[in-house]
Design a protein around this motif. Structure first.
Motif, short mmCIF file in Angstrom:
data_model
loop_
_atom_site.label_atom_id
_atom_site.label_comp_id
_atom_site.label_asym_id
_atom_site.label_seq_id
_atom_site.Cartn_x
_atom_site.Cartn_y
_atom_site.Cartn_z
N LEU A 61 0.84 -1.20 0.00
CA LEU A 61 0.00 0.00 0.00
C LEU A 61 0.87 1.25 0.00
O LEU A 61 0.65 2.17 -0.79
N ALA A 62 1.87 1.29 0.85
CA ALA A 62 2.73 2.48 0.96
C ALA A 62 3.47 2.75 -0.35
O ALA A 62 3.49 3.89 -0.83
N ARG A 63 4.04 1.74 -0.93
CA ARG A 63 4.80 1.94 -2.17
C ARG A 63 3.88 2.20 -3.36
O ARG A 63 4.25 2.91 -4.30
N GLY A 64 2.66 1.64 -3.33
CA GLY A 64 1.70 1.85 -4.40
C GLY A 64 1.17 3.26 -4.49
O GLY A 64 0.59 3.65 -5.50
N LEU A 65 1.36 4.05 -3.44
CA LEU A 65 0.96 5.46 -3.49
C LEU A 65 1.89 6.25 -4.40
O LEU A 65 1.53 7.32 -4.89
N THR A 67 4.23 4.54 -6.91
CA THR A 67 4.49 3.89 -8.19
C THR A 67 3.65 2.61 -8.27
O THR A 67 3.31 2.05 -7.23
N PRO A 68 3.31 2.15 -9.45
CA PRO A 68 2.53 0.91 -9.55
C PRO A 68 3.24 -0.26 -8.85
O PRO A 68 4.43 -0.47 -9.05
N MET A 69 2.49 -0.97 -8.02
CA MET A 69 3.03 -2.08 -7.25
C MET A 69 2.07 -3.26 -7.27
O MET A 69 0.87 -3.07 -7.37
N GLY A 70 2.63 -4.44 -7.13
CA GLY A 70 1.83 -5.66 -7.01
C GLY A 70 1.79 -6.43 -8.30
O GLY A 70 1.74 -5.85 -9.38
N ALA A 71 1.85 -7.74 -8.16
CA ALA A 71 1.77 -8.60 -9.33
C ALA A 71 0.83 -9.77 -9.07
O ALA A 71 0.69 -10.64 -9.89
N GLY A 72 0.18 -9.77 -7.93
CA GLY A 72 -0.69 -10.88 -7.55
C GLY A 72 -2.14 -10.46 -7.44
O GLY A 72 -2.66 -9.72 -8.28
N CYS A 79 -3.21 7.34 -9.15
CA CYS A 79 -4.08 7.78 -10.25
C CYS A 79 -4.16 9.30 -10.15
O CYS A 79 -5.11 9.84 -9.58
N GLY A 80 -3.12 9.96 -10.62
CA GLY A 80 -3.03 11.40 -10.45
C GLY A 80 -2.56 11.72 -9.04
O GLY A 80 -2.27 10.83 -8.24
N PRO A 81 -2.51 12.99 -8.71
CA PRO A 81 -1.97 13.38 -7.40
C PRO A 81 -2.92 13.15 -6.22
O PRO A 81 -2.47 13.14 -5.08
N GLU A 82 -4.20 12.94 -6.48
CA GLU A 82 -5.16 12.89 -5.38
C GLU A 82 -5.83 11.54 -5.15
O GLU A 82 -6.50 11.35 -4.13
N ARG A 83 -5.69 10.61 -6.06
CA ARG A 83 -6.39 9.32 -5.94
C ARG A 83 -5.40 8.18 -6.10
O ARG A 83 -4.38 8.30 -6.76
N THR A 84 -5.74 7.05 -5.49
CA THR A 84 -4.96 5.82 -5.61
C THR A 84 -5.93 4.71 -5.98
O THR A 84 -7.03 4.64 -5.44
N VAL A 85 -5.52 3.86 -6.90
CA VAL A 85 -6.34 2.73 -7.33
C VAL A 85 -5.87 1.47 -6.61
O VAL A 85 -4.66 1.20 -6.54
N LEU A 86 -6.81 0.71 -6.09
CA LEU A 86 -6.56 -0.61 -5.55
C LEU A 86 -7.34 -1.58 -6.42
O LEU A 86 -8.54 -1.40 -6.65
#
Length: 137
Positions: A61-65, A67-72, A79-86
């Motif tokens: 979660l921390a790193r995904g804020l 840069t894109p993270m996760g492969a599973g 997603c821009g400066p204000e949103r994060t996609v999970l």
């Protein structure tokens, strides 16, 4: 320390239907499981009408804020400066939600105040876990 962090957030369920929809979500961090965070969604957010809960690495979660993270099963990206996609992958399909990045940062800051990054191992109860496993054997 047995403090648990529960943090309510508003998620936007990204759908292929004509409109996305807002759903409440609950983030949780427990020092007893120091490497993980949990997110839960109410029955209205699922196709089968059941509660939905996911657990994944706090570091993901921390790193995904940033840069894109996760492969599973769980992937996170800005997603821009204000949103994060999970993005959550299950055998039933894929679900994507957007959450306010500031809310996620606030939640993570609270979790790091309880268990700083790099100190997670000191919060594991290895003796208790081993004893529980041996009782079940």
């Amino acid at each position: 320390m047995s403090t648990v962090i529960d943090h309510a957030v508003q998620a936007r369920l990204i759908a292929s239907a004509p409109q996305d929809r807002a759903v409440p979500a609950q983030l949780r961090y427990e020092p007893a499981d120091p490497f993980a965070v949990q997110i839960s969604f109410p029955p209205a957010a699922s196709l089968d009408g059941a509660d939905v809960q996911w657990a994944f690495a706090r570091e993901l979660l921390a790193r995904g804020l940033i840069t894109p993270m996760g492969a599973g099963d769980v992937q996170v990206w800005p997603c821009g400066p204000e949103r994060t996609v999970l993005e959550f992958h299950a055998r039933e399909g894929v679900a994507m939600v957007q959450i306010d990045t500031a809310e996620l940062r606030s939640f993570l800051a609270r979790s790091y105040a309880l268990v700083p990054a790099g100190c997670e191992g000191a919060h594991l109860d290895l003796d208790g876990t081993l004893a529980a496993l041996l009782r079940r054997a």
